[in-house]
Design a protein around this motif. Structure first.
Motif, PDB file in Angstrom:
ATOM      1  N   ALA A  57       0.775  -1.138   0.002  1.00 31.37           N
ATOM      2  CA  ALA A  57       0.049   0.021   0.033  1.00 31.37           C
ATOM      3  C   ALA A  57       0.797   1.164  -0.173  1.00 31.37           C
ATOM      4  CB  ALA A  57      -0.889   0.099   1.209  1.00 31.37           C
ATOM      5  N   LEU A  58       2.018   1.102   0.859  1.00 33.46           N
ATOM      6  CA  LEU A  58       2.891   2.478   0.765  1.00 33.46           C
ATOM      7  C   LEU A  58       3.503   2.521  -0.509  1.00 33.46           C
ATOM      8  CD1 LEU A  58       4.664   1.849   4.351  1.00 33.46           C
ATOM      9  CD2 LEU A  58       3.198   3.608   3.641  1.00 33.46           C
ATOM     10  N   HIS A  59       3.890   1.529  -1.211  1.00 34.14           N
ATOM     11  CA  HIS A  59       4.470   1.590  -2.480  1.00 34.14           C
ATOM     12  C   HIS A  59       3.646   2.247  -3.466  1.00 34.14           C
ATOM     13  CE1 HIS A  59       6.924  -0.660  -6.063  1.00 34.14           C
ATOM     14  NE2 HIS A  59       6.913   0.440  -5.842  1.00 34.14           N
ATOM     15  N   LEU A  60       2.530   1.628  -3.779  1.00 34.63           N
ATOM     16  CA  LEU A  60       1.292   1.921  -4.396  1.00 34.63           C
ATOM     17  C   LEU A  60       1.087   3.652  -4.313  1.00 34.63           C
ATOM     18  CD1 LEU A  60      -1.102  -0.792  -5.291  1.00 34.63           C
ATOM     19  CD2 LEU A  60       1.261  -0.270  -6.291  1.00 34.63           C
ATOM     20  N   ALA A  61       0.948   3.980  -3.046  1.00 39.35           N
ATOM     21  CA  ALA A  61       0.616   5.292  -2.689  1.00 39.35           C
ATOM     22  C   ALA A  61       1.793   6.238  -3.212  1.00 39.35           C
ATOM     23  CB  ALA A  61       0.611   5.757  -1.092  1.00 39.35           C
ATOM     24  N   CYS A  62       3.193   5.726  -3.047  1.00 46.41           N
ATOM     25  CA  CYS A  62       4.040   6.766  -3.564  1.00 46.41           C
ATOM     26  C   CYS A  62       3.988   6.808  -5.035  1.00 46.41           C
ATOM     27  CB  CYS A  62       5.309   6.082  -2.977  1.00 46.41           C
ATOM     28  SG  CYS A  62       5.734   6.194  -1.494  1.00 46.41           S
ATOM     29  N   LEU A  63       3.956   5.710  -5.629  1.00 49.44           N
ATOM     30  CA  LEU A  63       3.664   5.637  -7.150  1.00 49.44           C
ATOM     31  C   LEU A  63       2.664   6.597  -7.730  1.00 49.44           C
ATOM     32  CD1 LEU A  63       4.592   1.938  -8.039  1.00 49.44           C
ATOM     33  CD2 LEU A  63       6.172   3.968  -8.543  1.00 49.44           C
ATOM     34  N   ALA A  64       1.292   6.355  -6.996  1.00 48.96           N
ATOM     35  CA  ALA A  64       0.198   7.169  -7.557  1.00 48.96           C
ATOM     36  C   ALA A  64       0.385   8.713  -7.383  1.00 48.96           C
ATOM     37  CB  ALA A  64      -0.971   6.858  -6.612  1.00 48.96           C
ATOM     38  N   LEU A  65       1.478   8.981  -6.552  1.00 54.40           N
ATOM     39  CA  LEU A  65       1.547  10.397  -6.303  1.00 54.40           C
ATOM     40  C   LEU A  65       3.037  11.112  -7.089  1.00 54.40           C
ATOM     41  CD1 LEU A  65       1.116  10.649  -2.397  1.00 54.40           C
ATOM     42  CD2 LEU A  65      -0.498  11.897  -4.244  1.00 54.40           C
ATOM     43  N   LEU A  67       5.998   9.762  -7.191  1.00 48.35           N
ATOM     44  CA  LEU A  67       7.402   9.650  -6.933  1.00 48.35           C
ATOM     45  C   LEU A  67       8.191   8.854  -7.817  1.00 48.35           C
ATOM     46  CD1 LEU A  67       8.768  10.712  -4.233  1.00 48.35           C
ATOM     47  CD2 LEU A  67       8.857   8.135  -3.437  1.00 48.35           C
ATOM     48  N   GLY A  68       9.309   9.517  -8.086  1.00 43.18           N
ATOM     49  CA  GLY A  68      10.453   9.024  -8.872  1.00 43.18           C
ATOM     50  C   GLY A  68      11.686   9.230  -8.465  1.00 43.18           C
ATOM     51  N   GLU A  69      12.759   9.117  -9.551  1.00 38.17           N
ATOM     52  CA  GLU A  69      13.965   9.190  -9.314  1.00 38.17           C
ATOM     53  C   GLU A  69      14.355  10.785  -9.200  1.00 38.17           C
ATOM     54  OE1 GLU A  69      16.938   7.638 -12.335  1.00 38.17           O
ATOM     55  OE2 GLU A  69      15.902   5.844 -12.161  1.00 38.17           O
ATOM     56  N   ALA A  84      10.028   3.728   4.946  1.00 39.54           N
ATOM     57  CA  ALA A  84      11.135   4.486   4.295  1.00 39.54           C
ATOM     58  C   ALA A  84      11.516   3.708   2.947  1.00 39.54           C
ATOM     59  CB  ALA A  84      12.613   4.489   5.025  1.00 39.54           C
ATOM     60  N   ASN A  85      11.478   2.397   2.820  1.00 38.55           N
ATOM     61  CA  ASN A  85      11.720   1.662   1.859  1.00 38.55           C
ATOM     62  C   ASN A  85      10.728   1.912   0.434  1.00 38.55           C
ATOM     63  OD1 ASN A  85      13.904   0.224   2.869  1.00 38.55           O
ATOM     64  ND2 ASN A  85      12.550  -1.605   3.686  1.00 38.55           N
ATOM     65  N   CYS A  86       9.559   2.323   0.574  1.00 35.20           N
ATOM     66  CA  CYS A  86       8.666   2.691  -0.330  1.00 35.20           C
ATOM     67  C   CYS A  86       9.063   3.570  -1.270  1.00 35.20           C
ATOM     68  CB  CYS A  86       7.344   3.049   0.236  1.00 35.20           C
ATOM     69  SG  CYS A  86       7.298   4.235   1.211  1.00 35.20           S
ATOM     70  N   GLY A  87       9.786   4.413  -0.491  1.00 35.49           N
ATOM     71  CA  GLY A  87      10.618   5.810  -1.332  1.00 35.49           C
ATOM     72  C   GLY A  87      11.606   5.126  -2.368  1.00 35.49           C
ATOM     73  N   LEU A  88      12.433   4.090  -1.617  1.00 32.21           N
ATOM     74  CA  LEU A  88      13.721   3.643  -2.401  1.00 32.21           C
ATOM     75  C   LEU A  88      13.087   2.715  -3.477  1.00 32.21           C
ATOM     76  CD1 LEU A  88      16.047   2.425   0.693  1.00 32.21           C
ATOM     77  CD2 LEU A  88      15.867   4.815  -0.791  1.00 32.21           C
ATOM     78  N   TYR A  89      11.962   1.884  -3.482  1.00 30.62           N
ATOM     79  CA  TYR A  89      11.486   1.079  -4.671  1.00 30.62           C
ATOM     80  C   TYR A  89      11.064   2.099  -5.677  1.00 30.62           C
ATOM     81  CZ  TYR A  89      10.119  -2.384  -0.695  1.00 30.62           C
ATOM     82  OH  TYR A  89       9.833  -2.977   0.413  1.00 30.62           O
ATOM     83  N   CYS A  90      10.852   3.555  -5.303  1.00 29.21           N
ATOM     84  CA  CYS A  90      10.598   4.246  -6.549  1.00 29.21           C
ATOM     85  C   CYS A  90      11.750   5.173  -7.024  1.00 29.21           C
ATOM     86  CB  CYS A  90       9.570   5.282  -6.060  1.00 29.21           C
ATOM     87  SG  CYS A  90       8.054   4.694  -5.611  1.00 29.21           S
TER      88      CYS A  90
END
Ligand SMILES: *Cc1c(COP(=O)(O)O)cnc(C)c1O
Length: 385
Positions: A57-65, A67-69, A84-90
């Motif tokens: 859910a954290l990962h998808l929330a970051c992607l939906a907003l 978040l990227g390189e 914190a990892n959800c940011g690094l995934y993106c």
């Protein structure tokens, strides 16, 4: 061993899962949207997207907003590594904001100060993730004011906080955030075994997260680049994942949700019991601000080391020996080797590091009995005195 937390499964929960096992759908089917609707209604938001973990859910929330390189994500260091990892995934950079020494949540004052500095360096965050530690809401009104001033998105990590309230609302209504995320891991407020959910008031974010949880595939002709070849047609228009929740899990969650209010009330009763029994002991409780009604996911105390002859480690080991499943939440994320490799070091966030020296989690869950609370308190007082 009395665990620090554990699930509470009723016959009704078991029957709900068995009913799905006898139905045509085991994976995501009709029960998932029922569970989503029920949680959205409970917390007072329009959209809910169920996924297979709080981390997803954290990962998808970051992607939906978006978040990227090159982007920055800030969160609290007093959390599970997933925040914190959800940011690094993106592919984004991650940084932390130190905690308030009384509430142990992200400090709004520290956030304001860090934003001022980041603005000068043109390194403002795209997303800030406040974590409602132990179920206690962060100062969302203050954080939302800063979000408006500096133009960042807010994701509430409410993995501890389903059933908790802030001001007049349930946590998850998203009055002061873009997306709120819950976990349904067995130690959390309600469980689906593994599972999580993102809730939001914004239709476009919900739609994006729904698509990303299933490979980035759409079956909506309105979103396709061509008209459908036929009734079988679908298109992949994003790079997504398989983050779906199963109907078996959704049925468990739906059934558990009917007892959430009872779970929270019971946790408060047990908590008050602990507080009165420990009022003269050398321990400090998490400060509970007026605007907050905690879900009380965790009962953390800080040992007052200046009043003790034993170390936290000695106290911890003694209690474990006494079959009490104490724990420590959390090891500051920036001190994990993976994060130290990125340049973080001891001393970066002094308040959370001081907190980590003397924090200890005591057992707290709905089925904990009065006798067990007495047992824990008696053992604790023996080792502290
Ligand atoms: C449990 C937890 C998560 C991750 O949830 P999972 O469902 O275990 O993936 C994220 N953040 C916090 C604060 C948590 O406690």
């Amino acid at each position: 061993m009395i665990p620090y937390s554990c699930q509470n499964i009723s016959e009704q929960d078991i029957q709900a899962v068995v009913d799905v096992l006898r139905s045509p759908y085991l994976t995501q089917g009709p029960v998932v949207p029922q569970f989503e609707r029920a949680v959205a209604d409970y917390v007072g938001t329009d959209y809910a997207v169920a996924v297979n973990s709080g981390t997803s859910a954290l990962h998808l929330a970051c992607l939906a907003l978006g978040l990227g390189e090159g982007d920055w994500l800030w969160t609290s260091p007093n959390t599970f590594v997933a925040s914190a990892n959800c940011g690094l995934y993106c592919g984004a950079h991650v940084d932390f904001v130190d905690i308030d020494p009384q509430t142990w949540n992200m400090s709004t004052a520290a956030l304001a100060k860090k934003l001022q500095q980041a603005e000068k360096q043109e390194r403002l965050p795209k997303i800030v993730i406040p974590v409602h530690f132990a179920g206690l809401s962060c100062d969302m009104e203050g954080i939302a004011r800063l979000a408006k001033q500096y133009g960042f998105y807010v994701i509430e990590d409410a993995c501890h906080a389903l059933g908790g309230r802030y001001q007049l609302d349930f946590i998850g209504c998203c009055r002061y955030s873009d997306i709120t995320v819950f976990s349904y891991h067995p130690v959390k407020m309600i469980t689906t075994a593994e599972g999580g959910m993102a809730v939001t008031q914004q239709a476009h974010l919900a739609e994006k997260m729904q698509r990303l949880r299933s490979h980035g595939i759409t079956r909506d002709p309105g979103q396709m680049t061509t008209s459908p070849d036929g009734p079988w047609f679908y298109q992949q228009i994003d790079l997504g994942f398989n983050y779906r929740l199963t109907d078996m899990q959704a049925a468990l969650g739906l059934s558990q949700l009917t007892r959430l209010a009872e779970f929270v009330a019971r946790r408060h009763t047990v908590f008050q019991h602990y507080q009165s029994l420990l009022k003269d002991s050398p321990v400090i409780f998490q400060q509970q601000p007026e605007a907050c009604y905690s879900s009380l996911h965790l009962l953390v105390v800080r040992l007052q080391s200046n009043r003790l002859s034993k170390t936290r480690r000695q106290v911890f080991e003694w209690l474990r020996q006494a079959e009490i499943g104490v724990n420590v939440h959390y090891i500051p994320v920036h001190l994990q080797p993976y994060f130290q490799k990125m340049g973080f070091q001891p001393g970066d966030f002094p308040e959370v590091e001081a907190y980590y020296q003397d924090a200890m989690t005591l057992p707290l869950f709905p089925a904990l009995t009065e006798e067990q609370v007495h047992f824990v308190v008696d053992r604790l007082n023996e080792v502290l005195n």
